[in-house]
Design an enzyme around this catalytic site. Sequence first.
Site, PDB file in Angstrom:
ATOM      1  N   LYS A 153       0.858  -1.180   0.000  1.00 11.63           N
ATOM      2  CA  LYS A 153       0.000   0.000   0.000  1.00 11.63           C
ATOM      3  C   LYS A 153       0.895   1.230   0.000  1.00 11.63           C
ATOM      4  O   LYS A 153       1.605   1.501   0.975  1.00 11.63           O
ATOM      5  CB  LYS A 153      -0.927   0.018   1.216  1.00 11.63           C
ATOM      6  CG  LYS A 153      -1.882   1.209   1.225  1.00 11.63           C
ATOM      7  CD  LYS A 153      -2.793   1.173   2.441  1.00 11.63           C
ATOM      8  CE  LYS A 153      -3.732   2.378   2.436  1.00 11.63           C
ATOM      9  NZ  LYS A 153      -4.607   2.399   3.624  1.00 11.63           N
ATOM     10  N   GLU A 156       7.641  -6.932   2.175  1.00 13.43           N
ATOM     11  CA  GLU A 156       6.353  -6.881   2.868  1.00 13.43           C
ATOM     12  C   GLU A 156       5.522  -8.128   2.542  1.00 13.43           C
ATOM     13  O   GLU A 156       4.852  -8.690   3.418  1.00 13.43           O
ATOM     14  CB  GLU A 156       5.580  -5.625   2.451  1.00 13.43           C
ATOM     15  CG  GLU A 156       6.189  -4.314   2.900  1.00 13.43           C
ATOM     16  CD  GLU A 156       5.791  -3.931   4.318  1.00 13.43           C
ATOM     17  OE1 GLU A 156       5.159  -4.752   5.009  1.00 13.43           O
ATOM     18  OE2 GLU A 156       6.121  -2.797   4.731  1.00 13.43           O
ATOM     19  N   ARG A 165     -10.376  10.667   1.006  1.00 12.53           N
ATOM     20  CA  ARG A 165     -10.385  11.441   2.249  1.00 12.53           C
ATOM     21  C   ARG A 165     -11.770  12.040   2.491  1.00 12.53           C
ATOM     22  O   ARG A 165     -12.262  12.076   3.622  1.00 12.53           O
ATOM     23  CB  ARG A 165      -9.343  12.557   2.192  1.00 12.53           C
ATOM     24  CG  ARG A 165      -7.932  12.103   1.834  1.00 12.53           C
ATOM     25  CD  ARG A 165      -7.205  11.504   3.015  1.00 12.53           C
ATOM     26  NE  ARG A 165      -5.795  11.310   2.704  1.00 12.53           N
ATOM     27  CZ  ARG A 165      -5.211  10.128   2.491  1.00 12.53           C
ATOM     28  NH1 ARG A 165      -5.926   9.029   2.554  1.00 12.53           N
ATOM     29  NH2 ARG A 165      -3.924  10.039   2.223  1.00 12.53           N
ATOM     30  N   TYR A 186     -15.082   0.820  -7.546  1.00 13.55           N
ATOM     31  CA  TYR A 186     -16.352   1.470  -7.282  1.00 13.55           C
ATOM     32  C   TYR A 186     -17.348   1.251  -8.419  1.00 13.55           C
ATOM     33  O   TYR A 186     -18.530   1.534  -8.257  1.00 13.55           O
ATOM     34  CB  TYR A 186     -16.124   2.970  -7.033  1.00 13.55           C
ATOM     35  CG  TYR A 186     -15.226   3.208  -5.842  1.00 13.55           C
ATOM     36  CD1 TYR A 186     -15.720   3.119  -4.553  1.00 13.55           C
ATOM     37  CD2 TYR A 186     -13.863   3.466  -6.017  1.00 13.55           C
ATOM     38  CE1 TYR A 186     -14.891   3.299  -3.456  1.00 13.55           C
ATOM     39  CE2 TYR A 186     -13.025   3.648  -4.919  1.00 13.55           C
ATOM     40  CZ  TYR A 186     -13.545   3.561  -3.644  1.00 13.55           C
ATOM     41  OH  TYR A 186     -12.716   3.716  -2.554  1.00 13.55           O
ATOM     42  N   LYS A 205      -2.152  -1.773  -3.711  1.00 10.66           N
ATOM     43  CA  LYS A 205      -2.995  -0.568  -3.709  1.00 10.66           C
ATOM     44  C   LYS A 205      -2.104   0.656  -3.783  1.00 10.66           C
ATOM     45  O   LYS A 205      -1.162   0.759  -2.981  1.00 10.66           O
ATOM     46  CB  LYS A 205      -3.833  -0.545  -2.427  1.00 10.66           C
ATOM     47  CG  LYS A 205      -4.765   0.653  -2.284  1.00 10.66           C
ATOM     48  CD  LYS A 205      -5.522   0.585  -0.961  1.00 10.66           C
ATOM     49  CE  LYS A 205      -6.486   1.769  -0.838  1.00 10.66           C
ATOM     50  NZ  LYS A 205      -7.221   1.747   0.435  1.00 10.66           N
ATOM     51  N   SER A 265      -9.867   5.629  -5.349  1.00  5.63           N
ATOM     52  CA  SER A 265     -10.733   6.772  -5.614  1.00  5.63           C
ATOM     53  C   SER A 265     -10.185   7.708  -6.680  1.00  5.63           C
ATOM     54  O   SER A 265     -10.934   8.200  -7.535  1.00  5.63           O
ATOM     55  CB  SER A 265     -10.959   7.551  -4.321  1.00  5.63           C
ATOM     56  OG  SER A 265      -9.724   8.003  -3.777  1.00  5.63           O
ATOM     57  N   ARG A 313       1.036  10.143   5.524  1.00  2.13           N
ATOM     58  CA  ARG A 313       1.257   8.819   6.092  1.00  2.13           C
ATOM     59  C   ARG A 313       2.529   8.179   5.531  1.00  2.13           C
ATOM     60  O   ARG A 313       2.637   6.959   5.457  1.00  2.13           O
ATOM     61  CB  ARG A 313       0.033   7.931   5.812  1.00  2.13           C
ATOM     62  CG  ARG A 313      -1.249   8.480   6.435  1.00  2.13           C
ATOM     63  CD  ARG A 313      -2.434   7.562   6.214  1.00  2.13           C
ATOM     64  NE  ARG A 313      -3.584   8.050   6.962  1.00  2.13           N
ATOM     65  CZ  ARG A 313      -4.776   8.299   6.431  1.00  2.13           C
ATOM     66  NH1 ARG A 313      -4.988   8.089   5.143  1.00  2.13           N
ATOM     67  NH2 ARG A 313      -5.765   8.735   7.174  1.00  2.13           N
TER      68      ARG A 313
END
Length: 329
Positions: free
Chosen positions: A203, A240, A213, A320, A255, A281, A224
């Site tokens: 990610k 990871e 957001r 989506y 992602k 998004s 982040r």
Amino acid sequence: MSTYGTFPGARPRRLRTTPAMRRMVAETRLHPADLILPAFVREGIGEPVPISAMPGVVQHTRDTLRKAAVEAREAGVAGIMLFGVPEDAKKDAAGTAGTDPDGILQVAIRDVRAEVGDELVIMSDLCLDEYTDHGHCGVLDSEGRVDNDATLERYAEMAQVQADAGVHVVGPSGMMDGQVGVIRDALDQTGHEDVSVLAYTAKYASAFYGPFREAVGSSLQGDRKTYQQDPANVRESLRELALDLAEGADMVMVKPALPYLDILAKVAESVDVPVAAYQISGEYAMVEAAAANGWIDRDRAIMESLTGIKRAGANMILTYWATEVARQL
């Protein structure tokens, strides 16, 4: 012989002559069962709230979420990934609404499970960012940094309450070191051995999260980058991946999707567990905005982007457009 030289004997265009021919020889095929619908449910609203940066996507009420879940199931969508949006007054430094058995996400899980049972795979976002007043994915230490190990204790609690509510799959998205192992242990020790873990393995700290957001009413100040991955790195993702698999991940995710298809392909080549990709998004918003301006063919762009993600190696795609595309397929 032509005066212009020898004509080609091999003509790949022969296999592109008609729609039926192209369909017959297609190497990659989308199916409704490849798709997972991310959905937002917001506490304290009487009507769905449109998300301005994501035309066609809303923050659901409990009732409209149930309806969306039924529509996804009827279209053949495989699963639904739920995100809870609590009332602002319930946010605090520890994100306690995220572990409240009567918190909005846990209530939504029970609602959807009651509506569709096991006919749709019910997934939940396991992260604190929606519930903290500072907007970070974990609890903070005295210097304002995300405390990895203290956050893991909160994630263990979240896993238990989400599993108690009836979720099939938890998706820890916070990118804390060791999160998959702690969550797996918490689930197993509380009688939830059958609940799967979808690891957010790669990610990245991406600019493409912007519209999200708004979707979750984020309170984040800053970024982040200290816990999400650097977009420049590849080997880090494979490290990871190895850690998540060793800790018991049942499925793994990359992602965002489109800017990281190279990572997706490397992950898919490296594992024997299902691989997911999240068409996030910002990817959605770009297509919708360009289509609204008449710059691209919306339907073709949607299908092309999803086909590219599937071709790169994704077994499952969070998008989506899941219900819409499933109906078309």
